[in-house]
Design an enzyme around this catalytic site. Sequence first.
Site, PDB file in Angstrom:
ATOM      1  N   GLU A   1       9.624   0.970  10.910  1.00 53.39           N
ATOM      2  CA  GLU A   1      10.680   2.186  10.601  1.00 53.39           C
ATOM      3  C   GLU A   1       9.860   3.417  10.826  1.00 53.39           C
ATOM      4  OE1 GLU A   1      13.571   1.448  10.234  1.00 53.39           O
ATOM      5  OE2 GLU A   1      13.542  -0.730   9.582  1.00 53.39           O
TER       6      GLU A   1
ATOM      7  N   GLU B   1       9.447  16.016  15.008  1.00 48.32           N
ATOM      8  CA  GLU B   1       9.963  15.783  13.755  1.00 48.32           C
ATOM      9  C   GLU B   1       9.166  16.806  12.895  1.00 48.32           C
ATOM     10  OE1 GLU B   1       8.628  12.115  11.661  1.00 48.32           O
ATOM     11  OE2 GLU B   1      10.681  11.860  11.224  1.00 48.32           O
TER      12      GLU B   1
ATOM     13  N   CYS C   1      13.484  10.159   7.143  1.00 52.45           N
ATOM     14  CA  CYS C   1      13.559   9.947   8.570  1.00 52.45           C
ATOM     15  C   CYS C   1      14.858  10.126   9.347  1.00 52.45           C
ATOM     16  CB  CYS C   1      12.868   8.656   8.373  1.00 52.45           C
ATOM     17  SG  CYS C   1      14.003   7.629   7.540  1.00 52.45           S
TER      18      CYS C   1
ATOM     19  N   GLY D   1       6.800   4.771   8.476  1.00 56.79           N
ATOM     20  CA  GLY D   1       6.041   5.913   8.176  1.00 56.79           C
ATOM     21  C   GLY D   1       6.133   6.736   9.534  1.00 56.79           C
ATOM     22  N   SER D   2       5.029   7.572  10.103  1.00 53.85           N
ATOM     23  CA  SER D   2       5.265   8.165  11.101  1.00 53.85           C
ATOM     24  C   SER D   2       4.941   7.286  12.320  1.00 53.85           C
ATOM     25  CB  SER D   2       4.282   9.246  11.115  1.00 53.85           C
ATOM     26  OG  SER D   2       3.082   8.725  11.160  1.00 53.85           O
ATOM     27  N   THR D   3       5.540   7.599  13.539  1.00 50.71           N
ATOM     28  CA  THR D   3       5.398   7.126  14.773  1.00 50.71           C
ATOM     29  C   THR D   3       3.852   7.004  15.061  1.00 50.71           C
ATOM     30  OG1 THR D   3       7.476   7.752  15.547  1.00 50.71           O
ATOM     31  CG2 THR D   3       5.937   7.166  17.161  1.00 50.71           C
TER      32      THR D   3
ATOM     33  N   LYS E   1       0.868  -1.171   0.001  1.00 51.21           N
ATOM     34  CA  LYS E   1      -0.309  -0.054   0.125  1.00 51.21           C
ATOM     35  C   LYS E   1       1.015   1.209   0.074  1.00 51.21           C
ATOM     36  CE  LYS E   1      -1.934   2.979   2.137  1.00 51.21           C
ATOM     37  NZ  LYS E   1      -1.619   4.457   1.688  1.00 51.21           N
TER      38      LYS E   1
ATOM     39  N   GLY F   1       2.409   4.399  13.144  1.00 52.89           N
ATOM     40  CA  GLY F   1       3.018   3.022  13.630  1.00 52.89           C
ATOM     41  C   GLY F   1       2.223   2.632  14.889  1.00 52.89           C
TER      42      GLY F   1
HETATM   43  P1  NAD Z   1       2.296   8.282   7.422  1.00 49.67           P
HETATM   44  O1  NAD Z   1       2.354   7.399   8.756  1.00 49.67           O
HETATM   45  O2  NAD Z   1       1.219   9.348   7.441  1.00 49.67           O
HETATM   46  O3  NAD Z   1       1.999   7.561   6.405  1.00 49.67           O
HETATM   47  C1  NAD Z   1       2.729   6.488   5.969  1.00 49.67           C
HETATM   48  C2  NAD Z   1       1.807   5.445   5.178  1.00 49.67           C
HETATM   49  O4  NAD Z   1       0.857   4.962   6.413  1.00 49.67           O
HETATM   50  C3  NAD Z   1       1.090   5.682   3.944  1.00 49.67           C
HETATM   51  O5  NAD Z   1       0.889   4.986   3.217  1.00 49.67           O
HETATM   52  C4  NAD Z   1      -0.293   6.190   4.658  1.00 49.67           C
HETATM   53  O6  NAD Z   1      -1.400   6.195   3.741  1.00 49.67           O
HETATM   54  C5  NAD Z   1      -0.550   5.061   5.677  1.00 49.67           C
HETATM   55  N1  NAD Z   1      -1.378   5.314   6.878  1.00 49.67           N
HETATM   56  C6  NAD Z   1      -1.871   6.302   7.387  1.00 49.67           C
HETATM   57  N2  NAD Z   1      -2.774   6.106   8.307  1.00 49.67           N
HETATM   58  C7  NAD Z   1      -2.841   4.743   8.452  1.00 49.67           C
HETATM   59  C8  NAD Z   1      -3.313   3.794   9.247  1.00 49.67           C
HETATM   60  N3  NAD Z   1      -4.366   4.348  10.297  1.00 49.67           N
HETATM   61  N4  NAD Z   1      -3.357   2.613   9.157  1.00 49.67           N
HETATM   62  C9  NAD Z   1      -2.515   2.241   8.266  1.00 49.67           C
HETATM   63  N5  NAD Z   1      -1.862   2.682   7.119  1.00 49.67           N
HETATM   64  C10 NAD Z   1      -1.995   4.038   7.355  1.00 49.67           C
HETATM   65  O7  NAD Z   1       3.837   8.657   7.420  1.00 49.67           O
HETATM   66  P2  NAD Z   1       4.097   9.910   6.118  1.00 49.67           P
HETATM   67  O8  NAD Z   1       3.646  11.343   6.514  1.00 49.67           O
HETATM   68  O9  NAD Z   1       3.662   9.403   4.861  1.00 49.67           O
HETATM   69  O10 NAD Z   1       5.636   9.800   6.169  1.00 49.67           O
HETATM   70  C11 NAD Z   1       6.613  10.636   7.026  1.00 49.67           C
HETATM   71  C12 NAD Z   1       6.902   9.820   8.132  1.00 49.67           C
HETATM   72  O11 NAD Z   1       7.616   8.439   7.673  1.00 49.67           O
HETATM   73  C13 NAD Z   1       7.776  10.625   8.921  1.00 49.67           C
HETATM   74  O12 NAD Z   1       7.463  10.202  10.472  1.00 49.67           O
HETATM   75  C14 NAD Z   1       9.060   9.965   8.670  1.00 49.67           C
HETATM   76  O13 NAD Z   1      10.098   9.926   9.635  1.00 49.67           O
HETATM   77  C15 NAD Z   1       8.754   8.515   8.507  1.00 49.67           C
HETATM   78  N6  NAD Z   1       9.783   7.756   7.916  1.00 49.67           N
HETATM   79  C16 NAD Z   1      10.445   6.694   8.376  1.00 49.67           C
HETATM   80  C17 NAD Z   1      11.543   6.007   7.592  1.00 49.67           C
HETATM   81  C18 NAD Z   1      12.412   5.000   8.285  1.00 49.67           C
HETATM   82  O14 NAD Z   1      12.778   4.137   7.551  1.00 49.67           O
HETATM   83  N7  NAD Z   1      12.263   4.759   9.840  1.00 49.67           N
HETATM   84  C19 NAD Z   1      11.725   6.333   6.396  1.00 49.67           C
HETATM   85  C20 NAD Z   1      10.748   7.436   5.872  1.00 49.67           C
HETATM   86  C21 NAD Z   1       9.954   8.022   6.585  1.00 49.67           C
END
Ligand code: NAD
Length: 493
Positions: free
Chosen positions: A261, A396, A295, A239-241, A186, A244
């Site tokens: 991650e 962040e 990130c 994605g974001s904490t 996804k 997560g």
């Molecule tokens: P996000 O958490 O908003 O979204 C990430 C993904 O999760 C997207 O595909 C989104 O559609 C999906 N998503 C959102 N809500 C969801 C839910 N309730 N259930 C399941 N899926 C859901 O993050 P973002 O804004 O797209 O990306 C930025 C964040 O990602 C930052 O916090 C960044 O630090 C982190 N990030 C971490 C790494 C790493 O390797 N640690 C790498 C890249 C980005």
Amino acid sequence: MTVVPIRQPIDGRRRPMFIGGLWVDAASGQTFETRNPATGEVIATVPRGGRQDIERAVAAARNAFVGPWSRFKPHERQKLLLRIADLFERHWEEICISDTTDMGLPIARARGNANRVLGMLRYYAGMATALHGETIENSLPGDIVSFTRKEPVGVVGAIIPWNAPTAASVWKIGPALATGCTVVLKPSEEAPLTPLLIAELMAEAGVPDGVVNVVTGTGAEAGAPLAEHMGVDKIVFTGSTLTGQSIVRASAGNLKRVSLELGGKSPVIVCADADLERAVPVAAMSVFANSGQICIAGSRLFVARSIHDEFVERLSAYAASLRIGNGIDPETEIGPLISQRQLDRVEGYLRAGSEEGARLVAGGTRLSDGAFAAGNFIAPTVFAGVSDTMRIAREEIFGPVISALPFDTLDEAVRRANDTPYGLAAGVFTRDLATAHQLSRRLQAGSVWVNTYHAIDPAVPFGGYKMSGYGREGGGEHLGEYLNTKGVFIRID
Ligand code: NAD
């Protein structure tokens, strides 16, 4: 590099998604638009997948998992991964253009990622034939042989953010193919196009139907049903904490395995003996690269007080010299932010920094004149006079914003660097070998870089401490995340 056109199941701007080897629309028939963040132009409409589409994709992945894919020998999976790597290499320019137009990544940087991404695919290919259990001597009465087997966990749900669609897709799909799992990916709703292109290349390389599926859609409508699906054995999430945490809760229904991650607020410590010629540009790009949407951004810059003012001055001059623009221009060093929403968020932090008393020494504004008008551009920003409690030093930002914080002793720098809920990465600049070793030991982060930053290698594990997540990508541990270990006892007397 030349662009090699590939078979296109895609007609003009309408891009279907990929389920069970078929290019399909959402069951609801709904779509959403994806825009070029440098120009605001709509570049494609893609299906707005939902629960029904996730159902279909998970079923396709399950069928594939128990079907012919389960009989693929390790060397066949290896050959497949090598074919995928070769196809990626041939189409690399196309992949770069896709990332640049869909999420703004400067094309020079996208091109520079080739070795890393191709290396990842070839690393997984190598690992596919290196999986093995162990024969273990036991102390049981009688003659019983005991050994372990490594078995693929099954259907993997992969959810990725917008900021590195190519690497994130490969980091999820590569180990699945190496171990014999199947995947429902996804992508982020902000940048779905490269994952669709990747699905196309995988199909062309001969990945069997249903082994890799891509469902486009929002987090709430497609991500959440995937995370909670009882037929999914494992979720890999980047994605974001905050998201997560909701993934962990959603995974509880069938206690699926989860690796995360997540976000970061990474410290970079510049010691008084650092080589400033090297430290200034590397520290700057630790945050400004990808417009700060990384990130591992080294957004808290601890500088020894004796060199602090000089360092900040040089850093600001460097920030001001960076070439900002549409990433499709090969000269561009800094592209746009992904969306108006992200722009608003970063501008909010710029205001918070000034309101809380930080001193703005470079950037600090949205760029909106001329060619910048339709895009989401922010000038690379340096704040000095920042204290540890300010929001810009704690949260962040995910934008091109560095906070400089002076320190007096290394003990103090380490204590302050570790004083964060995150633990993704850390940087150190020093010429002293003992300091390099001591700090790399004491910093609580999944990756520590000394006199460099951003170094990521397929063979070296990457991941978080604390609220930056758990599980590792890269290295042998990574494949372990996609495998179950079975203990087997056979009585032979
Ligand atoms: P996000 O958490 O908003 O979204 C990430 C993904 O999760 C997207 O595909 C989104 O559609 C999906 N998503 C959102 N809500 C969801 C839910 N309730 N259930 C399941 N899926 C859901 O993050 P973002 O804004 O797209 O990306 C930025 C964040 O990602 C930052 O916090 C960044 O630090 C982190 N990030 C971490 C790494 C790493 O390797 N640690 C790498 C890249 C980005």
